[in-house]
Every structure is written in structure tokens, then in C-alpha cells.
Design a protein around this motif. Structure first.
Motif, short mmCIF file in Angstrom:
data_model
loop_
_atom_site.label_atom_id
_atom_site.label_comp_id
_atom_site.label_asym_id
_atom_site.label_seq_id
_atom_site.Cartn_x
_atom_site.Cartn_y
_atom_site.Cartn_z
N ALA A 152 16.54 2.25 3.19
CA ALA A 152 17.58 3.20 2.78
C ALA A 152 18.30 3.80 3.97
CB ALA A 152 16.97 4.30 1.91
N GLU A 153 17.57 4.10 5.05
CA GLU A 153 18.22 4.68 6.23
C GLU A 153 19.23 3.71 6.83
OE1 GLU A 153 17.32 6.74 10.56
OE2 GLU A 153 15.62 6.13 9.32
N ILE A 154 18.88 2.43 6.91
CA ILE A 154 19.80 1.44 7.47
C ILE A 154 20.98 1.20 6.52
CG2 ILE A 154 20.07 -0.96 8.24
CD1 ILE A 154 18.36 0.75 10.17
N VAL A 155 20.70 1.05 5.24
CA VAL A 155 21.77 0.79 4.26
C VAL A 155 22.74 1.97 4.19
CG1 VAL A 155 22.25 0.43 1.80
CG2 VAL A 155 20.44 -0.88 2.92
N ASP A 156 22.20 3.21 4.30
CA ASP A 156 23.05 4.41 4.27
C ASP A 156 23.65 4.73 5.63
OD1 ASP A 156 22.93 5.01 1.59
OD2 ASP A 156 21.20 6.34 1.78
N CYS A 162 15.02 8.24 6.98
CA CYS A 162 13.94 7.45 6.42
C CYS A 162 12.95 8.34 5.68
CB CYS A 162 13.24 6.69 7.55
SG CYS A 162 11.74 5.85 7.08
N GLY A 163 12.59 9.45 6.28
CA GLY A 163 11.63 10.37 5.68
C GLY A 163 12.11 10.96 4.37
N ALA A 164 13.38 11.36 4.32
CA ALA A 164 13.93 11.96 3.10
C ALA A 164 13.99 10.93 1.98
CB ALA A 164 15.31 12.55 3.37
N SER A 165 14.46 9.73 2.29
CA SER A 165 14.55 8.69 1.27
C SER A 165 13.16 8.28 0.78
CB SER A 165 15.27 7.46 1.81
OG SER A 165 16.60 7.76 2.12
N GLY A 166 12.24 8.11 1.72
CA GLY A 166 10.87 7.75 1.35
C GLY A 166 10.19 8.82 0.52
N ALA A 167 10.43 10.09 0.87
CA ALA A 167 9.83 11.19 0.11
C ALA A 167 10.39 11.25 -1.31
CB ALA A 167 10.07 12.51 0.83
N LEU A 168 11.70 11.04 -1.45
CA LEU A 168 12.30 11.04 -2.78
C LEU A 168 11.77 9.88 -3.61
CD1 LEU A 168 14.21 12.35 -4.77
CD2 LEU A 168 16.09 11.09 -3.71
N TRP A 219 0.80 -1.22 0.00
CA TRP A 219 0.00 0.00 0.00
C TRP A 219 0.83 1.27 0.00
CZ3 TRP A 219 -2.80 -3.13 4.08
CH2 TRP A 219 -3.79 -3.91 3.48
N CYS A 220 2.02 1.21 0.61
CA CYS A 220 2.85 2.41 0.69
C CYS A 220 4.34 2.03 0.67
CB CYS A 220 2.50 3.20 1.95
SG CYS A 220 3.10 4.88 1.91
N PRO A 221 4.84 1.64 -0.49
CA PRO A 221 6.23 1.16 -0.56
C PRO A 221 7.26 2.22 -0.18
CG PRO A 221 5.33 1.47 -2.76
CD PRO A 221 4.20 1.63 -1.80
N CYS A 222 6.88 3.49 -0.23
CA CYS A 222 7.84 4.54 0.12
C CYS A 222 8.27 4.44 1.58
CB CYS A 222 7.28 5.93 -0.20
SG CYS A 222 5.73 6.31 0.59
N ILE A 223 7.41 3.95 2.46
CA ILE A 223 7.77 3.80 3.88
C ILE A 223 8.79 2.68 4.04
CG2 ILE A 223 6.92 3.16 6.18
CD1 ILE A 223 4.29 4.61 5.43
N THR A 224 8.51 1.53 3.43
CA THR A 224 9.45 0.41 3.52
C THR A 224 10.78 0.79 2.90
OG1 THR A 224 7.64 -1.18 3.46
CG2 THR A 224 9.83 -2.01 2.90
N PHE A 225 10.74 1.43 1.73
CA PHE A 225 11.98 1.83 1.09
C PHE A 225 12.76 2.80 1.98
CE2 PHE A 225 14.46 4.90 -1.26
CZ PHE A 225 15.42 4.05 -1.80
N GLY A 226 12.08 3.77 2.58
CA GLY A 226 12.75 4.73 3.46
C GLY A 226 13.45 4.05 4.62
N GLN A 227 12.80 3.05 5.22
CA GLN A 227 13.40 2.31 6.33
C GLN A 227 14.65 1.56 5.87
OE1 GLN A 227 10.02 -0.08 7.53
NE2 GLN A 227 9.46 1.37 9.14
#
Length: 165
Positions: A60-64, A70-76, A50-58
Motif C-alpha cells: 500500500a505504501e508503494i502503490v500510494d 506502511c504502518g498505517a495501512s498495515g494497522a488498518l 503469518w502476518c499479511p498486514c505487514i506485506t499489505f502495508g508495504q
């Protein structure tokens, strides 16, 4: 539980409860779960659908390692998805970065093709992988580092002031 049976990935043989990070100690260089094991973590599967941007943000924050929130990555990711319909263009690079960090194989196909064809499954697998490596995905990089550093560091209790008139 049959005592002669091998425990599943990272399970405590006595309780059958998964132990984060244990799978990787026994099987380095392999994914802890398969690409289509999305229903092994139903809440994350639903959130990612339903909202892949949240999972992606989480992820990306750990990988980076916390350099990008998380918010910046998810928003992008959301912005790229909204403008082009291809958030997978951004997310596939994080799969590659994560694979290199943890020496995981590029399977069942290339990272970009995998994200293009099965975006939600790929994000769910990456999320599960980080969870199995011991990360609490809900608290982000800094929260995980704070939890890791708490072991062994004792702080003196705060002193309250006395009565004054």
C-alpha cells in the motif's frame, strides 16, 4: 547455461541473476510472476502467511506513493481483519489500483474474488511484482525515492571544527 536458451523473466543472460524491472521492459502489460509462484520468494511467502498486514502495508505504501505509511495501512488492514475477518475487502482495492498504475491484466479472475479466495497468494504476487519493478519493499516509498535520487548528486563532505581551548 545454454547460450541459445532464452533467459527467464528479467534475468541477466550471463549470470542468470534476476534484474529488477527488466521483465517489464520486455513484456509490458503482464505480471512478472504467476499467482501461485509464492515459493519463488519464500521469506515473503512465510511473512504473508503469518502476518499479511505487514506485506499489505508495504504494498500500500508503494502503490500510494508514500501518501500513507506502511504502518498505517498495515494497522488498518489488521483492524478490518480482526473485526470482520475480511481484510480482503480492503486489500482488493489496492490490487485494482496497482493493476491500473502498471497496466496489468485482471487475471485469473476479478480482484475482489481473487483476494477473497487466495488472499495470501494475491498479496505475495503483488509484492513480487513491485520487487521486480525495482522497489526495495523493506525501505518504503521515501527510501526508494532517496536511493533513486542519489545517482548523480554529490554532496561536499562535512567539515569538522578545529581544536578549541
Amino acid at each position: 547455461m545454454n547460450p541459445s536458451a532464452q533467459p527467464a523473466y528479467g534475468e541477466n543472460p550471463m549470470t542468470g541473476i534476476p534484474v529488477p524491472g527488466q521483465f517489464q521492459a520486455n513484456h509490458p502489460g503482464t505480471w512478472s510472476t504467476g499467482l501461485c509462484d509464492c515459493f519463488s520468494d519464500v521469506p515473503n511467502c512465510c511473512l504473508t502467511c503469518w502476518c499479511p498486514c505487514i506485506t499489505f502495508g508495504q504494498i500500500a505504501e508503494i502503490v500510494d506513493k508514500g501518501t500513507v505509511s506502511c504502518g498505517a495501512s498495515g494497522a488498518l488492514y489488521f483492524l478490518i481483519e480482526a473485526l470482520t475477518g475480511c481484510g480482503c475487502i480492503y486489500s482488493c482495492f489496492y490490487r485494482t489500483k496497482m493493476r491500473k498504475q502498471y497496466m496489468l491484466p485482471e487475471s485469473p479472475c476479478g480482484d475482489c474474488l481473487l483476494h477473497f479466495c487466495c488472499e495470501c497468494c494475491a498479496l505475495c504476487q503483488e509484492h513480487r511484482e513491485l520487487k521486480h519493478r525495482g522497489y526495495d519493499m523493506c525501505i518504503g516509498w521515501q527510501g526508494n525515492m532517496d536511493n533513486q535520487n542519489k545517482g548523480g548528486i554529490a554532496m561536499a563532505p562535512g567539515v569538522q571544527g578545529g581544536m578549541t581551548r
